[in-house]
Design an enzyme around this catalytic site. Sequence first.
Site, PDB file in Angstrom:
ATOM      1  N   SER A  29       0.844  -1.201   0.000  1.00 37.77           N
ATOM      2  CA  SER A  29       0.000   0.000   0.000  1.00 37.77           C
ATOM      3  C   SER A  29       0.874   1.244   0.000  1.00 37.77           C
ATOM      4  CB  SER A  29      -0.858   0.066   1.262  1.00 37.77           C
ATOM      5  OG  SER A  29      -1.338  -1.193   1.610  1.00 37.77           O
ATOM      6  N   HIS A  60      -4.066  -1.155  -4.297  1.00 40.70           N
ATOM      7  CA  HIS A  60      -3.094  -2.154  -4.739  1.00 40.70           C
ATOM      8  C   HIS A  60      -3.303  -2.395  -6.221  1.00 40.70           C
ATOM      9  CE1 HIS A  60      -1.886  -3.772  -0.734  1.00 40.70           C
ATOM     10  NE2 HIS A  60      -3.044  -3.269  -0.401  1.00 40.70           N
ATOM     11  N   HIS A  84      -3.339 -10.997  -0.508  1.00 42.31           N
ATOM     12  CA  HIS A  84      -3.316 -11.195   0.946  1.00 42.31           C
ATOM     13  C   HIS A  84      -4.129 -12.426   1.326  1.00 42.31           C
ATOM     14  CE1 HIS A  84      -2.581  -6.880   0.410  1.00 42.31           C
ATOM     15  NE2 HIS A  84      -1.913  -6.927   1.543  1.00 42.31           N
ATOM     16  N   TYR A  86      -6.223 -12.599   3.652  1.00 42.12           N
ATOM     17  CA  TYR A  86      -7.602 -12.249   4.034  1.00 42.12           C
ATOM     18  C   TYR A  86      -8.562 -12.186   2.850  1.00 42.12           C
ATOM     19  CZ  TYR A  86      -6.041  -7.476   2.881  1.00 42.12           C
ATOM     20  OH  TYR A  86      -5.521  -6.382   2.246  1.00 42.12           O
ATOM     21  N   GLU A  87      -8.023 -12.217   1.636  1.00 44.78           N
ATOM     22  CA  GLU A  87      -8.913 -12.265   0.471  1.00 44.78           C
ATOM     23  C   GLU A  87      -9.521 -13.653   0.303  1.00 44.78           C
ATOM     24  OE1 GLU A  87      -7.181 -10.104  -3.068  1.00 44.78           O
ATOM     25  OE2 GLU A  87      -5.602  -9.729  -1.622  1.00 44.78           O
ATOM     26  N   ALA A 114       2.528  -1.575   4.608  1.00 44.57           N
ATOM     27  CA  ALA A 114       2.005  -0.575   5.535  1.00 44.57           C
ATOM     28  C   ALA A 114       1.777  -1.308   6.853  1.00 44.57           C
ATOM     29  CB  ALA A 114       0.696  -0.010   5.012  1.00 44.57           C
ATOM     30  N   MET A 212      -0.727  -7.165   8.006  1.00 44.22           N
ATOM     31  CA  MET A 212      -1.471  -8.305   7.440  1.00 44.22           C
ATOM     32  C   MET A 212      -0.761  -8.929   6.232  1.00 44.22           C
ATOM     33  SD  MET A 212      -5.262  -6.601   7.484  1.00 44.22           S
ATOM     34  CE  MET A 212      -5.796  -5.540   8.846  1.00 44.22           C
ATOM     35  N   SER A 213       0.529  -8.698   6.080  1.00 40.22           N
ATOM     36  CA  SER A 213       1.210  -9.217   4.884  1.00 40.22           C
ATOM     37  C   SER A 213       2.649  -9.602   5.193  1.00 40.22           C
ATOM     38  CB  SER A 213       1.179  -8.150   3.774  1.00 40.22           C
ATOM     39  OG  SER A 213       2.007  -7.060   4.120  1.00 40.22           O
ATOM     40  N   ASN A 236      -0.116   4.222  11.048  1.00 33.77           N
ATOM     41  CA  ASN A 236      -1.030   4.544  12.159  1.00 33.77           C
ATOM     42  C   ASN A 236      -0.497   3.958  13.457  1.00 33.77           C
ATOM     43  OD1 ASN A 236      -1.945   1.978  10.557  1.00 33.77           O
ATOM     44  ND2 ASN A 236      -2.677   1.658  12.646  1.00 33.77           N
ATOM     45  N   HIS A 248      -9.323   1.850   6.730  1.00 32.31           N
ATOM     46  CA  HIS A 248      -8.436   1.608   5.579  1.00 32.31           C
ATOM     47  C   HIS A 248      -8.131   2.910   4.852  1.00 32.31           C
ATOM     48  CE1 HIS A 248      -6.494  -0.533   2.328  1.00 32.31           C
ATOM     49  NE2 HIS A 248      -7.276   0.065   1.453  1.00 32.31           N
TER      50      HIS A 248
HETATM   51  N1  HPA Z   1      -2.952  -3.371  11.748  1.00 33.41           N
HETATM   52  C1  HPA Z   1      -2.845  -4.287  10.761  1.00 33.41           C
HETATM   53  N2  HPA Z   1      -2.476  -3.983   9.532  1.00 33.41           N
HETATM   54  C2  HPA Z   1      -2.181  -2.702   9.260  1.00 33.41           C
HETATM   55  C3  HPA Z   1      -2.279  -1.701  10.244  1.00 33.41           C
HETATM   56  C4  HPA Z   1      -2.684  -2.063  11.563  1.00 33.41           C
HETATM   57  O1  HPA Z   1      -2.778  -1.239  12.477  1.00 33.41           O
HETATM   58  N3  HPA Z   1      -1.916  -0.524   9.636  1.00 33.41           N
HETATM   59  C5  HPA Z   1      -1.621  -0.832   8.353  1.00 33.41           C
HETATM   60  N4  HPA Z   1      -1.779  -2.134   8.113  1.00 33.41           N
END
Ligand code: HPA
Length: 274
Positions: A29, A60, A84, A86-87, A114, A212-213, A236, A248
């Site tokens: 991302s 993406h 990912h 999660y898809e 990210a 998540m990756s 974040n 997101h």
């Molecule tokens: N958690 C999980 N995945 C992420 C986050 C998060 O806070 N920020 C960006 N990808």
Amino acid sequence: MKYEDLMVAVRVIANTTRRKHTLAMVLGSGLGGYGAEDPGAIAMPYLDIPGFPVTKVRGHRGTLFSLKADESENSVLIFSGRAHAYEGLPLHDVVFGVRTAVAAGCTTVVLTNAAGAVSNHLEPGDLALITDHLNLAGMNPLIGGNDERVGPRFPDMTDVYDPGLRSIAEEAALAAGVALKSGVYAWFSGPSYETPAEIEMVRRLGADLVGMSTVPEAIAARHMGAKVLGISLVTNKAAGLSPEPLSHDEVTMSAGLARQDLTMIIDELRKRLM
Ligand code: HPA
């Protein structure tokens, strides 16, 4: 994953580019589109490469770019967009692109993502070298039959994120005039963000970053003997560490904060790794 399927994808890339690739970079991302403007860039939509999963997440892009280096015979493969877990994709599919790059000759794999900041020494907008990971997703891309032509059944994971490459990344950051922090990355499957209790748990377990990756690709690349470098772009504060709920859109937007810094490091890394 079948060895023969990998070889089909390797052949398609070789026939399309007629280039020798020694370096692969997966840009998560925030860095979509990197390299598209490079003179001599060859774009290959994932759709056109057999076995490549097609990604759907906003922000993406699913395109593989082949970029030529100025002073080297070698070229780099840039993954713009990634799949990912999660898809709902099997991890074998999630790591297929990285496996193809390694099978094609890429001995170094750079993975960016990210991530949320767990440690309070990390802030949104920071870049951090991944020093190690915690696999908390309860999944592993190597589960299933193993093909010894691809890698060993029980690969070592002592230095997943190569110490030598980390030193080179520190030099690249210095040359780019960009600060580069470091930390341990905890992988959750997503797609829901973590709860504050989960973040407190991984903080106590030694995580600095959460996302998540990256971990499945890193495991698959190590399985095949490639060296891995991981860089997180902190978007974040992790759940519970700021008064704001996570979204997101916010993650995608704040990825822009460090986009330029990460681009400069990537440019410097390309000079040093090819
Ligand atoms: N958690 C999980 N995945 C992420 C986050 C998060 O806070 N920020 C960006 N990808």
